[in-house]
Every structure is written in structure tokens, then in C-alpha cells.
Design a protein around this motif. Structure first.
Motif, PDB file in Angstrom:
ATOM      1  N   VAL A  53       0.839  -1.202   0.000  1.00  0.00           N
ATOM      2  CA  VAL A  53       0.000   0.000   0.000  1.00  0.00           C
ATOM      3  C   VAL A  53       0.873   1.252   0.000  1.00  0.00           C
ATOM      4  N   TRP A  54       1.916   1.248   0.823  1.00  0.00           N
ATOM      5  CA  TRP A  54       2.770   2.430   0.929  1.00  0.00           C
ATOM      6  C   TRP A  54       3.442   2.737  -0.401  1.00  0.00           C
ATOM      7  N   LEU A  55       4.013   1.719  -1.053  1.00  0.00           N
ATOM      8  CA  LEU A  55       4.675   1.935  -2.341  1.00  0.00           C
ATOM      9  C   LEU A  55       3.686   2.357  -3.419  1.00  0.00           C
ATOM     10  N   ALA A  56       2.487   1.762  -3.388  1.00  0.00           N
ATOM     11  CA  ALA A  56       1.485   2.086  -4.408  1.00  0.00           C
ATOM     12  C   ALA A  56       0.975   3.510  -4.274  1.00  0.00           C
ATOM     13  N   THR A  57       0.983   4.058  -3.053  1.00  0.00           N
ATOM     14  CA  THR A  57       0.445   5.405  -2.846  1.00  0.00           C
ATOM     15  C   THR A  57       1.504   6.490  -3.002  1.00  0.00           C
ATOM     16  N   GLN A  58       2.763   6.099  -3.186  1.00  0.00           N
ATOM     17  CA  GLN A  58       3.817   7.107  -3.305  1.00  0.00           C
ATOM     18  C   GLN A  58       3.978   7.646  -4.728  1.00  0.00           C
ATOM     19  N   ASN A  59       3.659   6.811  -5.739  1.00  0.00           N
ATOM     20  CA  ASN A  59       3.721   7.266  -7.132  1.00  0.00           C
ATOM     21  C   ASN A  59       5.057   7.931  -7.476  1.00  0.00           C
ATOM     22  N   HIS A  60       6.114   7.155  -7.330  1.00  0.00           N
ATOM     23  CA  HIS A  60       7.465   7.618  -7.675  1.00  0.00           C
ATOM     24  C   HIS A  60       7.917   8.794  -6.806  1.00  0.00           C
ATOM     25  N   SER A  61       7.394   8.868  -5.609  1.00  0.00           N
ATOM     26  CA  SER A  61       7.786   9.927  -4.688  1.00  0.00           C
ATOM     27  C   SER A  61       9.250   9.776  -4.296  1.00  0.00           C
ATOM     28  N   THR A  62       9.839  10.891  -3.925  1.00  0.00           N
ATOM     29  CA  THR A  62      11.225  10.848  -3.440  1.00  0.00           C
ATOM     30  C   THR A  62      11.336  10.091  -2.126  1.00  0.00           C
ATOM     31  N   LEU A  63      10.180   9.801  -1.507  1.00  0.00           N
ATOM     32  CA  LEU A  63      10.201   9.021  -0.263  1.00  0.00           C
ATOM     33  C   LEU A  63      10.630   7.581  -0.503  1.00  0.00           C
ATOM     34  N   VAL A  64      10.450   7.080  -1.736  1.00  0.00           N
ATOM     35  CA  VAL A  64      10.782   5.681  -2.021  1.00  0.00           C
ATOM     36  C   VAL A  64      12.293   5.571  -2.193  1.00  0.00           C
TER      37      VAL A  64
END
Length: 456
Positions: free
Chosen positions: A297-308
Motif C-alpha cells: 500500500v505504501w509503495l502504491a500510494t507514493q507514485n514515484h515519490s522521493t520518499l521511495v
């Protein structure tokens, strides 16, 4: 599913706008950046759940919302509210702070070290203090004041405390009073709906006796939460507790193909565990399911965010200092299981949980939990043609980690038959799984022969 959050709601840790996650056991809402730190702490510190993209029992969500709206965050930041804290330079994080180290250090101090929680005056006997707090909790749960009970729990009150004079637990009291949100909070902190009081009655009995039918049904769900979560992870279904169905045991498309001696040995060791050790292993697998699903869920909601980034990925279960090093090593090794291996372990646990409830368990030795994990880890090692067993510190290797992306989970679910009532899988699906398992078994046998020659 969560209602739409009000724009006035902010992250409890940095005051950032529009928090999309909740820390269930802390009664707070948190933003994506702060959630990345919470996830690295482990469920024993913070139980995170996405507000919109995770399933919520309605009363559990209502419990968290009530705590948040009634200022539960002040419990965890008590000393920071003192003007003297500002003068000394102590402050909470803000949205502009970097995740690492600023927000991470603050969140660890706040929840892991409980650095800002109000401390009681020291006593010579800490157990007396805990007993007094638990008795206060026992009295408080008959009311609707959730934040008072959370404060007592934060100070060391025991959710499953058995009152020696009253002959029952706080959950018995809350159930008799029909306090469903208090029951949710107590359950989050470990209260057992199956505990009997001095009269032999459970909290479920008192809820039904008082006409609190919604509460009674929810308590039954909580009682089977662990096995329900494991079953839902595999097949997307939960048992119909209202009609007396308490277990769903998914099956591989053709379980007769899974005949490796290592798998048989692991299952046999699982069945030989004592109830206590079996519960420990089941809880560890539950935590691993939560890690995989939350990561997805966390990865799917980040959408290539710099958080990943590498610093926000949680590749294996964080260390719980209350567990032995052996158990923590075993918990971390669960991350190395691929979808098929992990599904097999989950199915075996569900099957044995049902057997233990219906019959007498076998006794076993304390070392068997680690032996089970070693057995299945060895099977993983042979299948991947990697004979080097990882050290404890190297388990976090990214290439050994299965983060269960959505596509992978869909493929896994495709190969499962979610109980007999759903009917058989299609011929095409059956053949795909059969061919894959036959090929895998053949490869294992070939490698075992090669290993045998090398040993000679």
C-alpha cells in the motif's frame, strides 16, 4: 473504509496537512513522511494503517478518530506542552524538517523511548504501580472516556489484567457496559476476548447477555483476527463468524504436488510445537503479512515519490527488543520466502490452528520454531541455487526481499483455491501451477543429487 478527512486534520508528529495514515495503537493520524519512520519502528511500537486504502472495521476507525479528535497526541507529547520545553530548545518536528535525521529522531524519541510522556512519581516497587494503574483502567472502561484509558495504558496499565477482587478483566467490564470503542482499544493493547472470568463467562457472553449484539459480533471477529487476516491475505475472504464458520483454509491448486521432504519436515515440526510456541510463530507470520501488505500500500500510494528510497524501505521485520535474538532472526528470515513458500507456511499455520482448536495439541521443544524456519529457509536456498545461508545482519538484503507488489499478489491469489465452497480453479490455472511446481520439484531433486555428490 475511512470517511473523507477534514481539512483541519494535521499530522500528529510534524503538523503537516492532510495525513493519510493512522497509528492505531497511538490514536493519531500521520503523514506519508512520518509514516515511513513509523513503519521502521515495528508493530510493537506503532501499528500503521492507511486511512483510505486499507480495510477498516468501522468501530476500530471510529476509535482512532475519537482519540485523535480528543487530543490523544498530548499523551505522547505531554512534556512538550510545557512552556519550559520551548525555552530549553526542545520542540516537535515541523513539515519542513528532513525525514532523516530530524523527523526520524523526534518520532523515535516520542514513541519508542516515550521521552515526552508524563511520568509517575517513582516507587520502590514498580509492580505495585502497574497493578494500581490496571485497577484504574478496570474502573475507567465502563465510561466512554477513551483518552483516559489510553493514558493509563501508556503508563503501564495491563489491558488483560485480571482483577483479583472483581474476578474479571477490563474487557469484561467494557463488554458488560456496551462500550464498544473501549473494547477496540483494549483489544489493540492485547486484551483477549476469550478470557473467562471467575464465573466462567467471556466478554462475548456479557455483550450478548446485555443485548450489545454489534459488540458481541465484533469481539468474535477480534478473537479470530489473526487467522482471519492470514486467510484474507491468501484468498481475499474472511470466515462467516455469524453462521459458525471460524476458519477458511485456502489450498494450492494441487496440494499433492508439494511433496518435498523439506516441506513435510517443516509441517511435522509445526504440528509438534506447544500451544505457546505455535502462537508465537503465528504472531510472527501475522506481523510479516502486515509488513508485506503495508509495504504494498505504501509503495502504491507514493507514485514515484522521493520518499521511495533505501532509507524508507522496510525489507524485513524490525527487531523487537522484548523477543530473543533467535526469535528476531527467525522473524527476519520470513522476508526471504517467495510468494509460494510464504503461502504454504500460512496455509499450514491456518490448518494447524484449526486442528488445535478442535483437538488436543502435540507437545514440542522450544527449538522447533527456529528449526521450522531453518527448514523452510534451506528449501528456499536450494530452490534459488544459493547454498550460502545469510547471517542475521544480511537478511535485509534487497534482493532477498519479497515486497509483494500488487501484480505479484494477484498472481499468488490466482494460484490459490479459496476453500472448497468457491469451486475448483480453471484447467488453465491448474496446469500453470502444476507445471511450475513439477519443474520446481525436479530442479530441487537435481540440486539435492548434486549437493550429495559434492558432500561425498
Amino acid at each position: 473504509m475511512s470517511k473523507r478527512l477534514r481539512s483541519s486534520e494535521v499530522c500528529a508528529d510534524c503538523s503537516g496537512p492532510d495525513p493519510s495514515w493512522a497509528s492505531v495503537n497511538r490514536g493519531t493520524f500521520i503523514c506519508d513522511e512520518c509514516c515511513s519512520v513509523h513503519r521502521s519502528l515495528g508493530r510493537h511500537v506503532s501499528q500503521v494503517r492507511h486511512l483510505k486504502h486499507a480495510p477498516w472495521p468501522p468501530t476500530l476507525l471510529q476509535m482512532v478518530e475519537t482519540l485523535y479528535n480528543n487530543g490523544a497526541n498530548s499523551i505522547w507529547e505531554h512534556s512538550l506542552l510545557d512552556p519550559a520545553s520551548v525555552m530549553s530548545g526542545r520542540r516537535k518536528a515541523n513539515p519542513q524538517d528532513k525525514v532523516h535525521p530530524n523527523k526520524a529522531e523526534f518520532i523515535r524519541a516520542k514513541y519508542q523511548m516515550l521521552a515526552f510522556v508524563h511520568r509517575l512519581p517513582c516507587r520502590d516497587d514498580d509492580s505495585v504501580t502497574a497493578k494500581d494503574l490496571s485497577k484504574q483502567l478496570h474502573s475507567s472502561v465502563r465510561t466512554g472516556n477513551l483518552e483516559t484509558c489510553l493514558r493509563l495504558l501508556s503508563l503501564g496499565a495491563q489491558a488483560n489484567f485480571f482483577h483479583p477482587e472483581k474476578g474479571n478483566t477490563p474487557l469484561h467490564v467494557a463488554s458488560k457496559a456496551g462500550q464498544i470503542l473501549q473494547a477496540e482499544l483494549l483489544a489493540v493493547y492485547g486484551a483477549d476476548p476469550g478470557t473467562q472470568d471467575s464465573s466462567g463467562k467471556t466478554p462475548v457472553d456479557y455483550a450478548r447477555q446485555g443485548g450489545h449484539h454489534e459488540l458481541a459480533e465484533r469481539l468474535v471477529e477480534i478473537q479470530y483476527e489473526l487467522t482471519d487476516r492470514l486467510a484474507f491475505y491468501l484468498c481475499g475472504r474472511k470466515p462467516d463468524h455469524k453462521n459458525g464458520q471460524h476458519f477458511i483454509i485456502p489450498q494450492m491448486a494441487d496440494s499433492s504436488l508439494d511433496l518435498s521432504e523439506l516441506a513435510k519436515a517443516a509441517k511435522k515440526k509445526l504440528q509438534s510445537l506447544s500451544n505457546h510456541l505455535f502462537e508465537e510463530l503465528a504472531m510472527d507470520v501475522y506481523d510479516e503479512v502486515d509488513r508485506r501488505e503495508t509495504d504494498a500500500v505504501w509503495l502504491a500510494t507514493q507514485n514515484h515519490s522521493t520518499l521511495v528510497t533505501e532509507t524508507t524501505v522496510v525489507p524485513f521485520l524490525p527487531v523487537n527488543p522484548e523477543y530473543s535474538s533467535t526469535r528476531n532472526q527467525g522473524r527476519q528470515k520470513l522476508a526471504r520466502f517467495n510468494a509460494h513458500e510464504f503461502a504454504t507456511l500460512v496455509i499450514d499455520i491456518l490448518s494447524d490452528a484449526k486442528r488445535r482448536q478442535q483437538g488436543s495439541p502435540l507437545s514440542g521443544s522450544k527449538d522447533n520454531v527456529e528449526l521450522i524456519l531453518k527448514t523452510i529457509s534451506n528449501q528456499h536456498s536450494v530452490e534459488s541455487q544459493d547454498n550460502d545461508q545469510p547471517d542475521y545482519d544480511s537478511v535485509a538484503s534487497d534482493e532477498d526481499t519479497d515486497l509483494e507488489p500488487t501484480a505479484s499478489k494477484a498472481n499468488r491469489q490466482k494460484s490459490l483455491d479459496s476453500d472448497l465452497s468457491d469451486g475448483p480453479v480453471t484447467v488453465q490455472e491448474f496446469m500453470e501451477v502444476k507445471n511450475a511446481l513439477v519443474a520446481s520439484e525436479a530442479k530441487i531433486q537435481q540440486l539435492m543429487k548434486l549437493l550429495g555428490k559434492d558432500a561425498n
